[in-house]
Design a protein around this motif. Structure first.
Motif, PDB file in Angstrom:
ATOM      1  N   VAL A 174      10.193  51.581  79.238  1.00 17.97           N
ATOM      2  CA  VAL A 174      11.299  50.941  78.521  1.00 17.97           C
ATOM      3  C   VAL A 174      11.226  51.280  77.034  1.00 17.97           C
ATOM      4  O   VAL A 174      10.123  51.480  76.487  1.00 17.97           O
ATOM      5  CB  VAL A 174      11.242  49.401  78.732  1.00 17.97           C
ATOM      6  N   ALA A 175      12.357  51.392  76.382  1.00 17.69           N
ATOM      7  CA  ALA A 175      12.341  51.607  74.929  1.00 17.69           C
ATOM      8  C   ALA A 175      11.691  50.399  74.254  1.00 17.69           C
ATOM      9  O   ALA A 175      11.806  49.273  74.734  1.00 17.69           O
ATOM     10  CB  ALA A 175      13.773  51.781  74.416  1.00 17.69           C
ATOM     11  N   THR A 176      11.044  50.633  73.125  1.00 15.85           N
ATOM     12  CA  THR A 176      10.504  49.484  72.400  1.00 15.85           C
ATOM     13  C   THR A 176      11.680  48.692  71.825  1.00 15.85           C
ATOM     14  O   THR A 176      12.790  49.214  71.671  1.00 15.85           O
ATOM     15  CB  THR A 176       9.609  49.936  71.223  1.00 15.85           C
ATOM     16  N   THR A 177      11.424  47.429  71.482  1.00 19.67           N
ATOM     17  CA  THR A 177      12.521  46.627  70.930  1.00 19.67           C
ATOM     18  C   THR A 177      13.060  47.275  69.661  1.00 19.67           C
ATOM     19  O   THR A 177      14.271  47.293  69.429  1.00 19.67           O
ATOM     20  CB  THR A 177      12.031  45.194  70.618  1.00 19.67           C
ATOM     21  N   GLN A 178      12.156  47.890  68.859  1.00 20.49           N
ATOM     22  CA  GLN A 178      12.616  48.532  67.623  1.00 20.49           C
ATOM     23  C   GLN A 178      13.449  49.788  67.905  1.00 20.49           C
ATOM     24  O   GLN A 178      14.493  50.010  67.290  1.00 20.49           O
ATOM     25  CB  GLN A 178      11.426  48.894  66.722  1.00 20.49           C
ATOM     26  N   GLN A 179      12.991  50.584  68.865  1.00 23.07           N
ATOM     27  CA  GLN A 179      13.765  51.774  69.230  1.00 23.07           C
ATOM     28  C   GLN A 179      15.173  51.375  69.687  1.00 23.07           C
ATOM     29  O   GLN A 179      16.183  51.944  69.256  1.00 23.07           O
ATOM     30  CB  GLN A 179      13.062  52.533  70.370  1.00 23.07           C
ATOM     31  N   ALA A 180      15.224  50.360  70.552  1.00 23.58           N
ATOM     32  CA  ALA A 180      16.519  49.943  71.089  1.00 23.58           C
ATOM     33  C   ALA A 180      17.392  49.362  69.977  1.00 23.58           C
ATOM     34  O   ALA A 180      18.558  49.752  69.799  1.00 23.58           O
ATOM     35  CB  ALA A 180      16.314  48.913  72.199  1.00 23.58           C
ATOM     36  N   GLN A 181      16.821  48.455  69.174  1.00 21.94           N
ATOM     37  CA  GLN A 181      17.590  47.829  68.092  1.00 21.94           C
ATOM     38  C   GLN A 181      18.112  48.870  67.109  1.00 21.94           C
ATOM     39  O   GLN A 181      19.266  48.806  66.679  1.00 21.94           O
ATOM     40  CB  GLN A 181      16.741  46.779  67.366  1.00 21.94           C
ATOM     41  N   ASP A 182      17.314  49.859  66.784  1.00 21.15           N
ATOM     42  CA  ASP A 182      17.734  50.896  65.815  1.00 21.15           C
ATOM     43  C   ASP A 182      18.978  51.634  66.307  1.00 21.15           C
ATOM     44  O   ASP A 182      19.940  51.858  65.561  1.00 21.15           O
ATOM     45  CB  ASP A 182      16.595  51.908  65.580  1.00 21.15           C
ATOM     46  N   VAL A 183      18.980  51.978  67.605  1.00 27.48           N
ATOM     47  CA  VAL A 183      20.140  52.712  68.146  1.00 27.48           C
ATOM     48  C   VAL A 183      21.342  51.778  68.270  1.00 27.48           C
ATOM     49  O   VAL A 183      22.478  52.146  67.940  1.00 27.48           O
ATOM     50  CB  VAL A 183      19.799  53.357  69.507  1.00 27.48           C
ATOM     51  N   HIS A 184      21.084  50.545  68.693  1.00 25.65           N
ATOM     52  CA  HIS A 184      22.208  49.591  68.807  1.00 25.65           C
ATOM     53  C   HIS A 184      22.853  49.348  67.446  1.00 25.65           C
ATOM     54  O   HIS A 184      24.077  49.264  67.320  1.00 25.65           O
ATOM     55  CB  HIS A 184      21.702  48.276  69.419  1.00 25.65           C
ATOM     56  N   LYS A 185      22.021  49.248  66.419  1.00 21.10           N
ATOM     57  CA  LYS A 185      22.557  49.054  65.053  1.00 21.10           C
ATOM     58  C   LYS A 185      23.394  50.267  64.634  1.00 21.10           C
ATOM     59  O   LYS A 185      24.474  50.122  64.049  1.00 21.10           O
ATOM     60  CB  LYS A 185      21.398  48.838  64.072  1.00 21.10           C
ATOM     61  N   ALA A 186      22.907  51.448  64.982  1.00 16.44           N
ATOM     62  CA  ALA A 186      23.645  52.675  64.638  1.00 16.44           C
ATOM     63  C   ALA A 186      24.993  52.713  65.356  1.00 16.44           C
ATOM     64  O   ALA A 186      26.021  53.103  64.788  1.00 16.44           O
ATOM     65  CB  ALA A 186      22.814  53.899  65.011  1.00 16.44           C
ATOM     66  N   ILE A 187      25.008  52.264  66.620  1.00 17.90           N
ATOM     67  CA  ILE A 187      26.276  52.198  67.376  1.00 17.90           C
ATOM     68  C   ILE A 187      27.214  51.174  66.741  1.00 17.90           C
ATOM     69  O   ILE A 187      28.402  51.416  66.543  1.00 17.90           O
ATOM     70  CB  ILE A 187      26.001  51.862  68.856  1.00 17.90           C
ATOM     71  N   ARG A 188      26.661  50.035  66.360  1.00 18.94           N
ATOM     72  CA  ARG A 188      27.492  48.986  65.720  1.00 18.94           C
ATOM     73  C   ARG A 188      28.069  49.507  64.391  1.00 18.94           C
ATOM     74  O   ARG A 188      29.244  49.299  64.094  1.00 18.94           O
ATOM     75  CB  ARG A 188      26.652  47.731  65.483  1.00 18.94           C
ATOM     76  N   ASP A 189      27.258  50.239  63.655  1.00 17.14           N
ATOM     77  CA  ASP A 189      27.758  50.806  62.393  1.00 17.14           C
ATOM     78  C   ASP A 189      28.837  51.853  62.672  1.00 17.14           C
ATOM     79  O   ASP A 189      29.847  51.903  61.955  1.00 17.14           O
ATOM     80  CB  ASP A 189      26.597  51.454  61.599  1.00 17.14           C
TER      81      ASP A 189
END
Ligand SMILES: O=C[C@H](O)COP(=O)(O)O
Length: 246
Positions: A174-189
């Motif tokens: 599984v992706a780490t929480t930081q890896q996942a959050q970083d990409v999700h933030k980039a998608i939100r941006d």
């Protein structure tokens, strides 16, 4: 604004009438968090029996749909046929359809436009390969996929995005929480480039080896609005993933 947590279960090409009946029976008798939107996606053959026996507050998704109203398209299913069976969602752009079945960004985008314009909810999938991540190209790959979708001007209010790193799908990694959050933030941006409203309101799910042990931490991330669950959606512990947000 608070986005309603969303948990999708993608059965992929798994299950039988009896095993899917067991899953439906388990979901029907379980206490589920009413603040979570749940959609399950069995193989096409089982869409109608699942819809007919499943509790009404859980919706049913196809795993694919075609972008024509009807006609000589052997093997395909139309939006109107899905809606005729009260199937209200479809998954589109899953990496297995992009890589194994060769669906291009453009095919996925035109299907998404057609499906949303005709009233179907779409769980739109994106994600990078291990090679693309290791080359530092994760964001550029996902941006290319999103740009292709934006070019079709879909009904964003009918879209839920699922970020699924290909290297985490079915691997137990599984992706780490930081890896996942970083990409999700980039998608939100990136979504802000469509509009602030779309960015605020579009749910962005994580998918890739989600299970009852890792879902809690992932669900605490500010830009993770839910999950698209594969293997674990076939097991009774799927209920724990639905309720992990409590
Ligand atoms: O659609 C679901 C994703 O492909 C994740 O599958 P998985 O939970 O088996 O890794």
């Amino acid at each position: 604004m608070a986005r309603k947590f969303f948990v999708g279960g993608n059965f992929k090409m798994n299950g039988t009438l009896s095993s899917i009946k067991e899953i439906v029976d388990n979901l029907n008798k379980s206490e589920l968090d009413s603040n979570v939107e749940v959609v399950i996606s069995p193989p096409s053959l089982y869409l109608l029996p699942t819809r007919e026996h499943l509790r009404k507050e859980i919706e049913v998704a196809a795993q694919n749909v075609y972008d024509k109203p009807n006609g000589a398209f052997t093997g395909e299913i139309s939006v109107s046929q899905l809606k005729d069976s009260n199937i209200t969602w479809t998954i589109l752009g899953h990496s297995e359809r992009r890589t194994i079945l060769g669906e291009s960004d453009e095919v996925v985008s035109t299907k998404t436009k057609y499906a949303t314009d005709n009233g179907l909810g779409v769980i739109w999938c994106c994600g990078e390969s291990l090679e693309e991540r290791e080359a530092g190209n994760t964001i550029s790959v996902i941006t290319k996929q999103l740009d292709s979708l934006k070019a079709q001007n879909p009904d964003w209010s009918k879209i839920v995005i699922a970020y699924e790193p290909i290297w985490a799908i079915g691997t137990g990694k599984v992706a780490t929480t930081q890896q996942a959050q970083d990409v999700h933030k980039a998608i939100r941006d990136w979504l802000k480039g469509v509009s602030d409203k779309v960015s605020d309101e579009t749910r962005v799910l994580y998918g890739g080896s989600v299970n009852e042990s890792n879902c809690g931490e992932l669900s605490k991330q500010p830009d993770i609005d839910g999950f698209l669950v594969g293997g674990a959606s076939l097991k009774p512990a799927f209920v724990k993933i639905i309720n992990c947000h409590q």
